[in-house]
Motif scaffolding. Structure first.
Motif, PDB file in Angstrom:
ATOM      1  N   LYS A 199       0.823  -1.208   0.000  1.00 18.76           N
ATOM      2  CA  LYS A 199       0.000   0.000   0.000  1.00 18.76           C
ATOM      3  C   LYS A 199       0.863   1.266   0.000  1.00 18.76           C
ATOM      4  O   LYS A 199       0.523   2.253  -0.643  1.00 18.76           O
ATOM      5  N   THR A 200       1.997   1.222   0.691  1.00 16.94           N
ATOM      6  CA  THR A 200       2.887   2.385   0.743  1.00 16.94           C
ATOM      7  C   THR A 200       3.436   2.703  -0.639  1.00 16.94           C
ATOM      8  O   THR A 200       3.440   3.861  -1.068  1.00 16.94           O
ATOM      9  N   GLN A 201       3.881   1.688  -1.360  1.00 18.90           N
ATOM     10  CA  GLN A 201       4.405   1.883  -2.713  1.00 18.90           C
ATOM     11  C   GLN A 201       3.295   2.365  -3.657  1.00 18.90           C
ATOM     12  O   GLN A 201       3.529   3.193  -4.533  1.00 18.90           O
ATOM     13  N   PHE A 202       2.077   1.858  -3.443  1.00 20.82           N
ATOM     14  CA  PHE A 202       0.926   2.293  -4.232  1.00 20.82           C
ATOM     15  C   PHE A 202       0.656   3.782  -3.992  1.00 20.82           C
ATOM     16  O   PHE A 202       0.430   4.539  -4.930  1.00 20.82           O
ATOM     17  N   ALA A 203       0.712   4.210  -2.742  1.00 22.23           N
ATOM     18  CA  ALA A 203       0.498   5.627  -2.401  1.00 22.23           C
ATOM     19  C   ALA A 203       1.539   6.502  -3.084  1.00 22.23           C
ATOM     20  O   ALA A 203       1.214   7.573  -3.613  1.00 22.23           O
ATOM     21  N   GLU A 204       2.790   6.058  -3.097  1.00 20.93           N
ATOM     22  CA  GLU A 204       3.858   6.819  -3.768  1.00 20.93           C
ATOM     23  C   GLU A 204       3.610   6.906  -5.269  1.00 20.93           C
ATOM     24  O   GLU A 204       3.807   7.950  -5.884  1.00 20.93           O
ATOM     25  N   ALA A 205       3.184   5.806  -5.872  1.00 18.52           N
ATOM     26  CA  ALA A 205       2.906   5.796  -7.312  1.00 18.52           C
ATOM     27  C   ALA A 205       1.756   6.746  -7.644  1.00 18.52           C
ATOM     28  O   ALA A 205       1.807   7.453  -8.661  1.00 18.52           O
ATOM     29  N   LEU A 206       0.747   6.790  -6.796  1.00 19.38           N
ATOM     30  CA  LEU A 206      -0.380   7.695  -7.039  1.00 19.38           C
ATOM     31  C   LEU A 206       0.060   9.148  -6.938  1.00 19.38           C
ATOM     32  O   LEU A 206      -0.385   9.990  -7.720  1.00 19.38           O
ATOM     33  N   LYS A 207       0.962   9.455  -5.993  1.00 14.29           N
ATOM     34  CA  LYS A 207       1.482  10.827  -5.855  1.00 14.29           C
ATOM     35  C   LYS A 207       2.200  11.267  -7.126  1.00 14.29           C
ATOM     36  O   LYS A 207       2.180  12.433  -7.484  1.00 14.29           O
ATOM     37  N   ASP A 208       2.879  10.316  -7.776  1.00 15.56           N
ATOM     38  CA  ASP A 208       3.657  10.622  -8.978  1.00 15.56           C
ATOM     39  C   ASP A 208       2.787  10.847 -10.215  1.00 15.56           C
ATOM     40  O   ASP A 208       3.269  11.357 -11.224  1.00 15.56           O
ATOM     41  N   MET A 209       1.523  10.440 -10.137  1.00 21.48           N
ATOM     42  CA  MET A 209       0.649  10.619 -11.295  1.00 21.48           C
ATOM     43  C   MET A 209       0.282  12.084 -11.448  1.00 21.48           C
ATOM     44  O   MET A 209      -0.088  12.748 -10.487  1.00 21.48           O
ATOM     45  N   LYS A 210       0.419  12.559 -12.667  1.00 24.12           N
ATOM     46  CA  LYS A 210       0.086  13.952 -12.952  1.00 24.12           C
ATOM     47  C   LYS A 210      -1.425  14.122 -12.983  1.00 24.12           C
ATOM     48  O   LYS A 210      -2.165  13.191 -13.312  1.00 24.12           O
ATOM     49  N   GLU A 211      -1.870  15.314 -12.630  1.00 16.31           N
ATOM     50  CA  GLU A 211      -3.302  15.592 -12.697  1.00 16.31           C
ATOM     51  C   GLU A 211      -3.729  15.696 -14.158  1.00 16.31           C
ATOM     52  O   GLU A 211      -3.000  16.228 -14.994  1.00 16.31           O
ATOM     53  N   PHE A 212      -4.901  15.185 -14.436  1.00 14.40           N
ATOM     54  CA  PHE A 212      -5.425  15.213 -15.790  1.00 14.40           C
ATOM     55  C   PHE A 212      -6.938  15.149 -15.743  1.00 14.40           C
ATOM     56  O   PHE A 212      -7.521  14.752 -14.742  1.00 14.40           O
ATOM     57  N   ASN A 213      -7.549  15.550 -16.818  1.00 15.39           N
ATOM     58  CA  ASN A 213      -8.980  15.354 -16.996  1.00 15.39           C
ATOM     59  C   ASN A 213      -9.139  14.097 -17.828  1.00 15.39           C
ATOM     60  O   ASN A 213      -8.330  13.819 -18.704  1.00 15.39           O
ATOM     61  N   SER A 214     -10.188  13.348 -17.557  1.00 18.26           N
ATOM     62  CA  SER A 214     -10.343  12.115 -18.315  1.00 18.26           C
ATOM     63  C   SER A 214     -11.805  11.804 -18.570  1.00 18.26           C
ATOM     64  O   SER A 214     -12.694  12.298 -17.887  1.00 18.26           O
ATOM     65  N   GLU A 215     -11.974  10.994 -19.589  1.00 13.32           N
ATOM     66  CA  GLU A 215     -13.285  10.451 -19.930  1.00 13.32           C
ATOM     67  C   GLU A 215     -13.170   8.944 -19.770  1.00 13.32           C
ATOM     68  O   GLU A 215     -12.299   8.323 -20.368  1.00 13.32           O
ATOM     69  N   LEU A 216     -14.044   8.372 -18.955  1.00 11.96           N
ATOM     70  CA  LEU A 216     -14.001   6.949 -18.650  1.00 11.96           C
ATOM     71  C   LEU A 216     -15.257   6.270 -19.161  1.00 11.96           C
ATOM     72  O   LEU A 216     -16.364   6.756 -18.945  1.00 11.96           O
ATOM     73  N   GLU A 217     -15.066   5.141 -19.836  1.00 12.57           N
ATOM     74  CA  GLU A 217     -16.178   4.303 -20.267  1.00 12.57           C
ATOM     75  C   GLU A 217     -15.910   2.890 -19.757  1.00 12.57           C
ATOM     76  O   GLU A 217     -14.920   2.267 -20.144  1.00 12.57           O
TER      77      GLU A 217
END
Length: 118
Positions: free
Chosen positions: A45-63
């Motif tokens: 979970k700690t590594q997952f939290a770090e990976a999420l922090k590294d994700m850039k903010e973006f707008n998205s369309e999900l289907e």
């Protein structure tokens, strides 16, 4: 009608698309394992939290095309378009295979992601 696990997976994918990282963290186990085929693995979970922090903010369309659950296993496939403010838009199709830790109060224990850019 959606069952508890289907609802969780829909919300989990929407949280990814909307950048709601705290919701995602709340839905995984401490020993969470995310395998991104052909890319990398995230363990814990700690590594997952770090990976999420590294994700850039973006707008998205999900289907979401299919959300299938059976016992402790599940699968979600769909399409996403990422609209980045200072970069080229990206579109991809994905299939995520999930394993839950339990039936009663399920948390995501393992996720294997297959992603194809379009």
């Amino acid at each position: 009608m959606e069952n508890k696990k289907e609802k969780l997976l829909i919300q989990f994918n929407e949280a990814f698309a909307n950048g709601n990282h705290q919701f995602m963290l709340d839905q995984v186990t401490e020993d969470f394992h995310w395998i991104m085929i052909g890319k990398k693995e995230i363990k814990g979970k700690t590594q997952f939290a770090e990976a999420l922090k590294d994700m850039k903010e973006f707008n998205s369309e999900l289907e979401l095309v299919d959300v299938i659950t059976h016992g402790k296993k599940a699968c979600v496939n769909g399409n996403m378009k990422i609209v980045a403010p200072k970069a080229e838009d990206q579109s991809f199709s994905f299939c995520d295979v999930y394993e839950f830790n339990s039936f009663k109060d399920p948390k995501i224990k393992r996720m294997t992601s297959y992603v194809v850019e379009r």
